[in-house]
Design a protein around this motif. Sequence first.
Motif, PDB file in Angstrom:
ATOM      1  N   LYS A  87       0.849  -1.215   0.000  1.00 42.13           N
ATOM      2  CA  LYS A  87       0.000   0.000   0.000  1.00 42.13           C
ATOM      3  C   LYS A  87       0.870   1.246   0.000  1.00 42.13           C
ATOM      4  N   ASN A 125      -0.122   4.812   0.988  1.00 43.33           N
ATOM      5  CA  ASN A 125      -1.149   5.752   1.445  1.00 43.33           C
ATOM      6  C   ASN A 125      -0.496   7.096   1.719  1.00 43.33           C
ATOM      7  N   THR A 126      -1.004   8.125   1.069  1.00 43.22           N
ATOM      8  CA  THR A 126      -0.438   9.465   1.270  1.00 43.22           C
ATOM      9  C   THR A 126      -1.603  10.431   1.500  1.00 43.22           C
ATOM     10  N   ARG A 180       5.951   7.266   0.204  1.00 42.35           N
ATOM     11  CA  ARG A 180       5.093   7.514   1.382  1.00 42.35           C
ATOM     12  C   ARG A 180       5.607   8.709   2.176  1.00 42.35           C
ATOM     13  N   ARG A 186      -4.309   7.318  -2.359  1.00 39.94           N
ATOM     14  CA  ARG A 186      -3.907   5.988  -1.897  1.00 39.94           C
ATOM     15  C   ARG A 186      -3.769   5.076  -3.100  1.00 39.94           C
TER      16      ARG A 186
END
Length: 354
Positions: A11, A13-14, A225, A18
Amino acid sequence: MLFLGTVNRVKINTPHGRSMLLLGGEMKDIEPLLPATGLFIITDTNVHGLYGRIFPPGVVLTVEPGEQSKTLGKAEELCGRLLQGGADRSSFILGFGGGVVCDLAGMTASIYMRGVRHAFVSTSLLSQVDASTGGKTAVNLGDYKNIIGTFKQPEFVLCDHRMLSTLPEEELQSGLGELIKHAVIRDRNLFFDISASMTKVLDGDPVILGDLIRRAVRIKASVVRRDPLEKGPRRVLNFGHTFGHVLEIYYRIPHGVAVTKGMLLAAELSAWTGDMPHSELRTLESLIEKTGMLPELELPANIVGMMSHDKKAEEGSINMVLLRAVGRAVVKRVPLQEISAFVNFYREGKKANR
Ligand code: GLY
């Protein structure tokens, strides 16, 4: 060790979006992630010929393969074809292809009606290891690479490593440049593992490649990230690209081959500035030699002038990624004057060795 058919999920996720990377997955893994209607697939004619039969149901928009399709004009044309095809804000763009398709499809998805959902099926080594992940979209401006672009995370990226077995050798080599880049900036063990598996890598062995890609993509994901919009630490992913982009345009060579030569130049610069011992330069050269990509290219006469148009250049200096050792990169501002002095030194050295 990776087994074919086992999907590895990573993953990213920012705060700006995402993304789910499906490494080693296959088409059935993305079925639940696609919309029931409103799918538009952007691909090139080669990839369409190879994989059109497994495309999910949707409207297919093809472009010519190759860098010449990576223009704002082409993105505009695609927007026109989306509009004609009835795409609206709820539509979903699936880029299906290599680096050019991912950059162009991502760009189109980010501007059409101010942005529609998008994802990728990544078919080349270059795109599986780099271009499809991280949310950069881009087109070229004339001879300048990736000058126009946006950041938009693809919702998912499928990397089916079996697709790599259909790649021509030149494309495999090109992707290998970006694979090696991730090892050189962050992971010495990965570097030596790539070296030890070189024969299988060049054969396109999907199990070996899958394992190496997974390790490289984890490096990229951790950098993205921390710095999704490339304000600082992400710059390290540009190792080899400042020299590489100039050579890519000047000699019209594949991206990864140009980046490979750019990595060697950046490593030479690191030894010249005293940031890295010469022995490490030899270590890098010996791996690159094994890839068959040690191109002897004369540096273009105006290389420093061309570098000054790079996105990483600001006020007479440029953010260069240099090495302290194989596996350890740093970003340093280097005045263009110093780069000129290095280029002269490099040219003189090559003349003396002839
Ligand atoms: N290809 C370098 C990056 O995604 O930042």
